[in-house]
Write an enzyme that holds these catalytic residues in place. Structure first.
Site, PDB file in Angstrom:
ATOM      1  N   ALA A   6       0.835  -1.346   0.086  1.00 14.95           N
ATOM      2  CA  ALA A   6      -0.284   0.076   0.071  1.00 14.95           C
ATOM      3  C   ALA A   6       0.835   1.209   0.016  1.00 14.95           C
ATOM      4  O   ALA A   6       1.978   1.224   0.556  1.00 14.95           O
ATOM      5  CB  ALA A   6      -0.727  -0.040   1.130  1.00 14.95           C
ATOM      6  N   GLY A  32      -0.357  -5.070   0.585  1.00 11.21           N
ATOM      7  CA  GLY A  32      -1.504  -5.091  -0.080  1.00 11.21           C
ATOM      8  C   GLY A  32      -1.135  -5.742  -1.446  1.00 11.21           C
ATOM      9  O   GLY A  32      -2.235  -6.207  -2.072  1.00 11.21           O
ATOM     10  N   GLU A  82      -1.952  -9.259  -0.735  1.00 10.59           N
ATOM     11  CA  GLU A  82      -3.312  -9.458  -0.798  1.00 10.59           C
ATOM     12  C   GLU A  82      -4.098  -9.377  -2.158  1.00 10.59           C
ATOM     13  O   GLU A  82      -5.052 -10.297  -2.392  1.00 10.59           O
ATOM     14  CB  GLU A  82      -3.733  -8.346   0.483  1.00 10.59           C
ATOM     15  CG  GLU A  82      -3.509  -8.674   1.723  1.00 10.59           C
ATOM     16  CD  GLU A  82      -4.122  -7.488   2.323  1.00 10.59           C
ATOM     17  OE1 GLU A  82      -4.439  -7.652   3.720  1.00 10.59           O
ATOM     18  OE2 GLU A  82      -3.502  -6.273   1.976  1.00 10.59           O
ATOM     19  N   GLU A 117       2.921  -5.789   7.246  1.00 10.33           N
ATOM     20  CA  GLU A 117       2.232  -4.884   7.991  1.00 10.33           C
ATOM     21  C   GLU A 117       2.514  -4.692   9.504  1.00 10.33           C
ATOM     22  O   GLU A 117       2.477  -3.336   9.972  1.00 10.33           O
ATOM     23  CB  GLU A 117       0.757  -4.846   7.788  1.00 10.33           C
ATOM     24  CG  GLU A 117       0.169  -4.642   6.487  1.00 10.33           C
ATOM     25  CD  GLU A 117       0.212  -6.043   5.511  1.00 10.33           C
ATOM     26  OE1 GLU A 117      -0.345  -5.833   4.423  1.00 10.33           O
ATOM     27  OE2 GLU A 117       0.949  -6.996   6.012  1.00 10.33           O
TER      28      GLU A 117
END
Length: 256
Positions: free
Chosen positions: A64, A107, A110, A130
């Protein structure tokens, strides 16, 4: 600005490529919105039978974009409703192949796990780091990774933030295939073309039943499978497939 590029490298195949090379394809709000829009549109297209999701030859998505939300509070994070954008990808009815070169972290990992098939380069780097910045995965990382590789492996990577390579991803069951880095894109396209040549109604039903059935009781999942199996006998493609097999010729599937 266009951060997600669409092309059609073969009949029935759409390819979405994240394009933010200056930040290793970090996922900002604009990227997520463009991905959601593209998946929603492609999912409804009769011409599209398989979708490749990639970041190109160098990097899939390095995570991210922290600059967008590092200083936001909980209410502001909630108001971003990012989960609705991810939902458009998760609910896409077309088979999705993630072609992963380089980093697929946070991300990015994911995002890859939203695909149905993952083709990973040997030097691809997966992970959910994270925890190293004081948070946790928030787009399915704790749930999809655990379902893919099991609790004990997932806990190791979620709690340490350690990365793992393509070979390890394959050995643990996260990647469908691992190939040399320079073969990732070609192999993903090869698989996409193979799927695009199959009857699309059957492909859609297979994906739907697998995803719906994995979190319900076996008896209920088997019932769902039988209903979908029976339903396909109302399709023209089923009749065409049977005739082609008996006549020893290639089938011509139309999606009807």
């Amino acid at each position: 600005m266009e951060f997600v590029k669409l092309d059609h490298p073969a009949a029935g195949v759409a390819r979405l490529a994240i394009h933010r090379p200056e930040v290793r394809n970090a996922l900002n709000q604009a990227v997520r919105e463009q991905l959601a829009e593209q998946f929603s549109t492609l999912g409804k297209s009769a011409e599209v039978r398989a979708i490749i999701l990639t970041g190109g030859d160098k990097v899939f998505a390095a995570g991210a974009d922290l600059t967008e939300f590092a200083h936001k509070n909980a209410v502001q994070i909630q108001q971003r409703t990012v989960h609705l954008l991810w939902q458009s990808i998760a609910e896409c009815p077309k088979p999705v192949i993630a072609a992963v070169n380089g980093y697929a972290l946070g991300g990015g990992c994911e995002l890859a796990m939203h695909a149905d098939i993952i083709v990973a380069g040997r030097n691809a780097t997966f992970g959910q780091p994270e925890i190293r910045v004081g948070v946790m995965p928030g787009a399915g990382g704790t749930q999809r990774l655990t379902r893919a590789i099991g609790k004990f492996q997932a806990m190791k990577y979620l709690l340490t933030g350690l990365p793992f390579k393509g070979e390890e991803a394959f050995a643990m069951g996260l990647a469908s295939e691992v190939v040399d880095d320079e073969q990732v894109q070609a192999r993903a396209l090869e698989l996409a073309q193979l799927i695009a040549g199959m009857p699309p109604l059957a492909a859609t039903q297979i994906k739907e039943v697998v995803l719906a059935g994995q979190d319900i009781a076996l008896d209920a999942a088997l019932l769902l499978e039988r209903k979908a199996f029976n339903l396909l006998f109302a399709s023209q493609d089923q009749k065409e497939g049977a005739r082609a097999f008996l006549e020893k010729r290639p089938p011509n599937y139309t999606g009807n």
